[in-house]
Design an enzyme around this catalytic site. Structure first.
Site, PDB file in Angstrom:
ATOM      1  N   ARG A 541     -68.161  35.730  -3.976  1.00 49.78           N
ATOM      2  CA  ARG A 541     -67.427  35.916  -2.711  1.00 49.78           C
ATOM      3  C   ARG A 541     -67.616  37.348  -2.242  1.00 49.78           C
ATOM      4  O   ARG A 541     -67.557  38.298  -3.044  1.00 49.78           O
ATOM      5  CB  ARG A 541     -65.932  35.659  -2.972  1.00 49.78           C
ATOM      6  CG  ARG A 541     -65.284  34.996  -1.813  1.00 49.78           C
ATOM      7  CD  ARG A 541     -63.837  34.636  -1.930  1.00 49.78           C
ATOM      8  NE  ARG A 541     -63.197  34.685  -3.225  1.00 49.78           N
ATOM      9  CZ  ARG A 541     -61.946  34.271  -3.385  1.00 49.78           C
ATOM     10  NH1 ARG A 541     -61.284  33.808  -2.340  1.00 49.78           N
ATOM     11  NH2 ARG A 541     -61.393  34.325  -4.554  1.00 49.78           N
ATOM     12  N   SER A 605     -66.640  39.016 -13.424  1.00 52.14           N
ATOM     13  CA  SER A 605     -65.729  38.290 -14.328  1.00 52.14           C
ATOM     14  C   SER A 605     -66.364  37.920 -15.650  1.00 52.14           C
ATOM     15  O   SER A 605     -66.387  36.740 -16.049  1.00 52.14           O
ATOM     16  CB  SER A 605     -65.228  37.044 -13.602  1.00 52.14           C
ATOM     17  OG  SER A 605     -64.794  37.413 -12.325  1.00 52.14           O
ATOM     18  N   ASP A 659     -62.089  40.189 -13.265  1.00 52.93           N
ATOM     19  CA  ASP A 659     -61.261  39.434 -12.295  1.00 52.93           C
ATOM     20  C   ASP A 659     -59.801  39.424 -12.690  1.00 52.93           C
ATOM     21  O   ASP A 659     -58.912  39.370 -11.839  1.00 52.93           O
ATOM     22  CB  ASP A 659     -61.801  38.009 -12.106  1.00 52.93           C
ATOM     23  CG  ASP A 659     -61.929  37.251 -13.412  1.00 52.93           C
ATOM     24  OD1 ASP A 659     -62.228  36.037 -13.349  1.00 52.93           O
ATOM     25  OD2 ASP A 659     -61.754  37.856 -14.488  1.00 52.93           O
TER      26      ASP A 659
HETATM   27  C1  0WK Z   1     -60.411  33.726  -7.928  1.00 49.95           C
HETATM   28  C2  0WK Z   1     -60.684  35.198  -8.118  1.00 49.95           C
HETATM   29  C3  0WK Z   1     -61.927  35.388  -8.948  1.00 49.95           C
HETATM   30  C4  0WK Z   1     -61.791  34.626 -10.245  1.00 49.95           C
HETATM   31  C5  0WK Z   1     -61.502  33.209  -9.956  1.00 49.95           C
HETATM   32  C6  0WK Z   1     -61.280  32.458 -11.209  1.00 49.95           C
HETATM   33  O1  0WK Z   1     -60.859  35.827  -6.863  1.00 49.95           O
HETATM   34  O2  0WK Z   1     -62.131  36.726  -9.197  1.00 49.95           O
HETATM   35  O3  0WK Z   1     -62.941  34.758 -11.003  1.00 49.95           O
HETATM   36  O4  0WK Z   1     -60.331  33.080  -9.166  1.00 49.95           O
HETATM   37  O5  0WK Z   1     -61.041  31.134 -10.908  1.00 49.95           O
HETATM   38  P1  0WK Z   1     -62.166  29.999 -10.958  1.00 49.95           P
HETATM   39  O6  0WK Z   1     -62.990  30.156  -9.722  1.00 49.95           O
HETATM   40  O7  0WK Z   1     -62.925  30.203 -12.201  1.00 49.95           O
HETATM   41  O8  0WK Z   1     -61.383  28.728 -10.966  1.00 49.95           O
HETATM   42  C1  BGC Z   2     -64.863  35.944 -18.991  1.00 51.82           C
HETATM   43  C2  BGC Z   2     -63.793  36.897 -18.499  1.00 51.82           C
HETATM   44  C3  BGC Z   2     -63.168  36.352 -17.233  1.00 51.82           C
HETATM   45  C4  BGC Z   2     -62.705  34.939 -17.448  1.00 51.82           C
HETATM   46  C5  BGC Z   2     -62.106  34.354 -16.206  1.00 51.82           C
HETATM   47  C6  BGC Z   2     -64.324  34.558 -19.086  1.00 51.82           C
HETATM   48  O1  BGC Z   2     -65.332  33.682 -19.407  1.00 51.82           O
HETATM   49  O2  BGC Z   2     -65.304  36.351 -20.255  1.00 51.82           O
HETATM   50  O3  BGC Z   2     -64.316  38.126 -18.276  1.00 51.82           O
HETATM   51  O4  BGC Z   2     -62.092  37.166 -16.920  1.00 51.82           O
HETATM   52  O5  BGC Z   2     -63.790  34.140 -17.836  1.00 51.82           O
HETATM   53  O6  BGC Z   2     -62.976  34.283 -15.159  1.00 51.82           O
END
Ligand code: 0WK
Ligand code: BGC
Ligand code: 0WK
Ligand code: BGC
Length: 921
Positions: A541, A605, A659
């Site tokens: 993003r 992240s 993140d």
């Molecule tokens: C939204 C945050 C981003 C993070 C994500 C984690 O802006 O930094 O990595 O949430 O959620 P996911 O997309 O893995 O469900």
């Molecule tokens: C990563 C972390 C991150 C988390 C959530 C993990 O797999 O090692 O750095 O914060 O995922 O996105």
């Protein structure tokens, strides 16, 4: 002359057509489709009344739950004794059901004997009636040399209205038909039967199921036809049952799957709902019956009453001179002299009229030909009305099933039994025709239960046994996902130990505890425009964040999301960062800020070792990323190089943050008490503000010493990489880990995060299917395909609304043909896996907050956790279970979970703002 001809023509005309005479006389019994549709609509209303907890008590049509939750699926097997009680014949049977061959293919063997029930027992003491039943059972065992020692599972068909609280428990609500035995109403007839078996003695029976004959009939026909979802009896009495959605059966717990409901439609009209269709003859039949005012609908339809209706009509027409020139015989005045068998005989194709004359002469009447035609026509009208009323009732039931299943058209089979349907020559055809006319968009098949309902009763018992054993096996399989309080306490302790170890050691520790060089949360003075770049789990993003001093706390954000194709995730590092640079270029273009050389914050992240706020060396990829030449490299440099390679725009990357840190900062902007950041998404992780003095690995780092706290990115996903979770890791988890791109790594993450939960579920479903407990044991290619069961399905499947239909459509999309039970199990598996994940995160969080509380020597801690991630935000139960578990395991901490509105981007911009400010100083 002409006038004479006309009068004689009309006279002969009038004289000539006895059927018209009867039609006029019985016009109230000749129902046309509008009236049938009206009755059907009324019955639908009655069904709703009976199903709802509020109105059930006052409802005439009781809609009794049967605790039969599924129709046969061919895997029933076993030997059963069966009692078929309540129809015109009382039968004792032995039923042998063999695996998956179905009745047509002789998969069920039956041996039966009919026993008479002495008339006096029908109105005598109930216990004596049941003793006659159990003595007959014992006689049958003797006669057939069936072992008296062996414990026999017994199926009991009891064809009267019973309020069932379980398959083998049912309170008799009222007798019907010609039964009126004393002392049983309100009693559990299964217990009465058990007591009688004990009284009779010398045999060992386990009464596993009691079913109504409609239910047993549906099951009998369902063994051969999976579309059979309704049972119909048109015999001495009449009744129907069907598979209702459990969520509509208020009287039974749960809303998953279906349950067969015994409508007891015989009582339709007992509350006056049919008064405008009740004729004087119906009133006479009712008044003379042994349950006046009761079973009104039954008395217009079933075999116990049809003959009597015809007799009363014939008697009345004779009395008013419209038959037999007004002569009446005593026989014709006598109740029961015309039976339903007579009615059927009178309507036979060929010999109908001859039979009619014979029957009338047996009633000491000397009928003319026209009298015979008229009486035959009376029988036709009476039985026609019966089949029409059954059609109206059935139309109501099938319409309801169609609506329940959201279908425009419905294909369904109705299992039928009963003497009237079986022996009345024209009844079935008439019924089928009217049903199909009333339900043009339904494909209705009628399956005759050719050998009574006991097969069905045995199948219910077999299903009960199978469901019970399957539930036991599924519970056993899922028991390894059920974590006790003690186990969760252990996980909390291990997480705590891991946090401590990570802070101490420079070396490889399961929980890395990476310093973030973020020393404090925002103070609201941040100002200006920043670019936030966010590489998370599923996408990238780019975001423009504008902090406006003038607008207190008002932040403007514009963002664009870009997907990261798998081949980029697992390609070369150069390709990955070039892809990021291209996305950034596209975003700046879109924002018209290509030449702005904006300060940027990079949310990355993945675990990075940082030595300053704007450098981060990638320790190891996680979450399916595997781009080469990245691990061990500074991700900020790699991005800068990619931007340089692109040579389109310039950026001042001032900060790289995890993140979790970005999320904590974003939320801290709203709630200053926010000192923890939690991600429960594709991956899982947590950061928190740790006392710098506890962070041995960076003591003495420039700038760290004078600071009190620093945010530490725990990378708790690594808990268990040292084997500390092996006692809760299941073989399914091991399978998922082995198939992952980083086996042996991120064990805690692989038990708790969105990237893996779907896979764990798939592994469990695979195992249950191989065990024959699911999808009939058919292991499809789909089920063997890694990643096919996405975690988002868990959220959909576990949503409390509409769950089951969604489960089936999701399974359908995955090419998995499922039945109700399958869907219930799939939902149970999803629930077990997601619940464990949430509990484990709760245990981890309890460790973190308790550490902070102890860090600060507090007896009680109030703190806020900024949260983000699709699993936490979108899963219906995850966040609640996580919060509850944290509360339970860290009772001295009041933890507020604050979902982050705009993701971690704002947090990254805030950190960048702080970093820039510091640089200027
Ligand atoms: C939204 C945050 C981003 C993070 C994500 C984690 O802006 O930094 O990595 O949430 O959620 P996911 O997309 O893995 O469900
Ligand atoms: C990563 C972390 C991150 C988390 C959530 C993990 O797999 O090692 O750095 O914060 O995922 O996105
Ligand atoms: C035969 C079934 C029995 C059911 C009967 C109803 O085996 O369970 O009660 O049909 O029809 P009837 O014998 O009352 O005509
Ligand atoms: C009973 C029902 C039964 C039906 C058909 C009715 O009188 O109330 O329970 O299913 O007869 O036998």
């Amino acid at each position: 002359m002409l006038a004479v001809h006309l009068v004689s023509f009309f006279f002969t005309k009038l004289q000539e057509d006895p059927t018209k005479k009867v039609d006029r006389f019985l016009h109230a019994m000749r129902l046309h489709d509008d009236q049938l549709n009206d009755i059907s609509a009324r019955f639908q209303a009655e069904m709703k009344k009976g199903l709802s907890a509020e109105s059930n008590a006052a409802a005439a049509v009781k809609m009794l739950p049967t605790h039969v939750r599924s129709t046969p699926d061919g895997s029933e097997k076993g030997q059963f004794m069966a009692l078929d009680f309540g129809g015109s014949k009382f039968k004792v049977l032995q039923v042998k059901v063999r695996e998956g061959m179905g009745i047509r293919k002789g998969g069920v063997e039956m041996d039966e004997k009919t026993y008479r029930i002495p008339k006096e027992l029908l109105t005598g003491r109930g216990t004596e009636l049941f003793d006659h039943v159990t003595e007959s059972l014992k006689d049958f065992l003797h006669e057939r040399n069936i072992s008296l020692e062996k414990k026999h599972p017994l199926a009991f068909t009891f064809s009267f209205p019973c309020e069932q609280t379980a398959l083998n428990r049912g309170l008799l609500l009222s007798w019907s038909k010609n039964f009126r035995a004393r002392g049983l109403q309100g009693k559990d007839v299964v217990q009465v039967l058990r007591d009688s078996i004990d009284r009779t003695g010398g045999m060992d029976m386990e009464v596993l199921a009691m079913v109504n004959d409609t239910v047993a009939t549906m099951m009998t026909c369902g063994f051969d036809d999976q579309y059979c979802q309704a049972g119909l009896i048109i015999g001495t009495g009449t009744n129907a049952c069907y598979m209702e959605e459990l969520r509509h059966v208020d009287l039974v717990e749960g809303d998953e799957g279906r349950m067969c409901v015994n409508t007891e439609w015989g009582a339709f009209g007992d509350d006056g709902a049919l008064d405008d269709f009740i004729t004087e003859f119906d009133r006479d039949v009712d008044a003379a019956s042994n349950n006046p005012g009761k079973q009104i609908f039954e008395k217009m339809i079933s075999g116990m009453y049809l003959g009597e209706l015809v007799r009363l009509v014939v008697l009345k027409m004779a009395k008013v001179g419209k038959l037999f020139d007004g002569r009446v015989s005593d026989a014709l005045r006598t109740k029961g002299k015309i039976t339903t068998a007579h009615v059927a005989a009178m309507e036979e194709y060929k010999n109908g009229l001859k039979n009619t004359r014979t029957i009338l002469e047996e009633l000491d009447l000397s009928p003319s030909d026209d009298d015979c035609i008229a009486v035959q026509h009376i029988s036709t009208i009476v039985s026609f009305r019966s089949s029409n009323l059954v059609a109206a009732g059935l139309a109501a039931i099938l319409t309801r099933i169609k609506h329940n299943r959201n279908r425009r058209a419905l294909r369904i089979t109705v299992g039928v039994d009963g003497t009237v349907y079986k022996t009345h020559p024209q009844y079935p055809k008439r019924l089928h025709k009217v049903v199909r006319r009333l339900l043009p968009d339904c494909h209705v098949r009628f399956a005759l239960s050719d050998s009574g309902s006991s097969k069905g009763a045995a199948l219910v018992t077999a299903v009960a046994q199978r469901l019970a054993s399957r539930k036991r096996q599924v519970d056993e399989t899922l028991s390894s996902f059920k974590l006790s309080q003690e186990q969760l306490q252990l996980v909390k302790a291990r997480m705590r130990a891991g946090l401590e170890a990570g802070l101490k050691s420079k070396g490889p520790s399961a929980i890395k505890m990476l310093p973030s060089f973020v020393y404090h949360t925002p103070d609201g003075t941040e100002n200006g425009k920043y670019l936030a770049l966010d590489l998370g789990g599923t996408n990238f993003r780019a975001m423009l964040v504008n902090f406006k001093k003038s607008l207190q706390q008002n932040v403007r954000l514009y963002h664009k999301i870009y997907t990261i194709p798998l081949e980029i995730m697992q390609g070369t590092g150069e390709e990955l960062f070039d892809h990021l640079a291209q996305c950034i270029g596209d975003f700046l273009d879109y924002m018209g800020m290509k030449n702005a050389r904006l300060p940027a914050g990079f949310t990355f992240s993945f675990p990075c070792e940082q030595t300053a706020i704007d450098t981060g060396t990638l320790v190891s990829w996680t979450k399916g990323f595997k781009a080469t030449n990245c691990e061990g490299h500074d991700v900020v440099s790699m991005l800068r190089e990619a931007i340089k390679r692109r040579n389109e725009f310039e950026l001042d990357i001032a900060a790289v943050v995890n993140d979790t840190v970005g999320t904590m900062m974003s939320c801290a902007y709203e709630d200053p008490q926010c000192e923890i950041g939690l991600i429960a998404g594709t991956g899982t992780n947590v950061c928190y503000m740790e006392e710098v003095k506890n962070i041995e690995i960076c003591c003495g780092e420039q700038g760290a010493a004078e600071m009190l706290k620093m945010c530490v990115n725990t990378e708790w996903g690594g808990l268990g990489d040292d084997g500390s979770l092996d006692d809760i890791i299941t073989p399914y988890d091991t399978e998922v880990d082995q198939n992952s791109v980083n086996p042996g790594k991120q064990r805690f993450e692989k038990l708790t995060s969105g990237m893996y939960l779907g896979e764990i579920v798939r592994q469990v479903l695979l195992d249950l299917t191989r065990g024959g407990l699911l999808f009939r044991g058919h292991v499809t290619e789909t089920l063997k395909t890694p990643g096919i069961f996405q975690t988002k399905y868990l959220s959909q499947i576990e949503s409390d609304r509409l769950a089951l239909l969604q489960v089936r459509s999701i399974l359908q999309q995955l090419g998995l043909n499922s039945n109700c039970d399958d869907s219930i199990i799939v939902k149970e598996v999803c629930g077990a896996v997601s619940r464990r994940a949430a509990q484990l995160c709760g245990a981890g969080m309890a460790a973190v907050v308790d550490k902070i509380r102890e860090n600060r020597g507090l007896d009680h801690l109030n703190i806020t956790v900024g949260v983000d991630g699709a699993l936490y935000k979108l899963h219906p139960h995850f966040s609640g279970v996580l919060q509850k578990t944290t509360k339970a395991l860290a009772p001295r901490c009041d933890v507020t979970f604050l979902p982050s509105e705009e993701g971690s981007g704002k947090g990254a911009a805030l950190i960048t703002a702080v970093a820039r400010k510091k640089k200027e100083i």
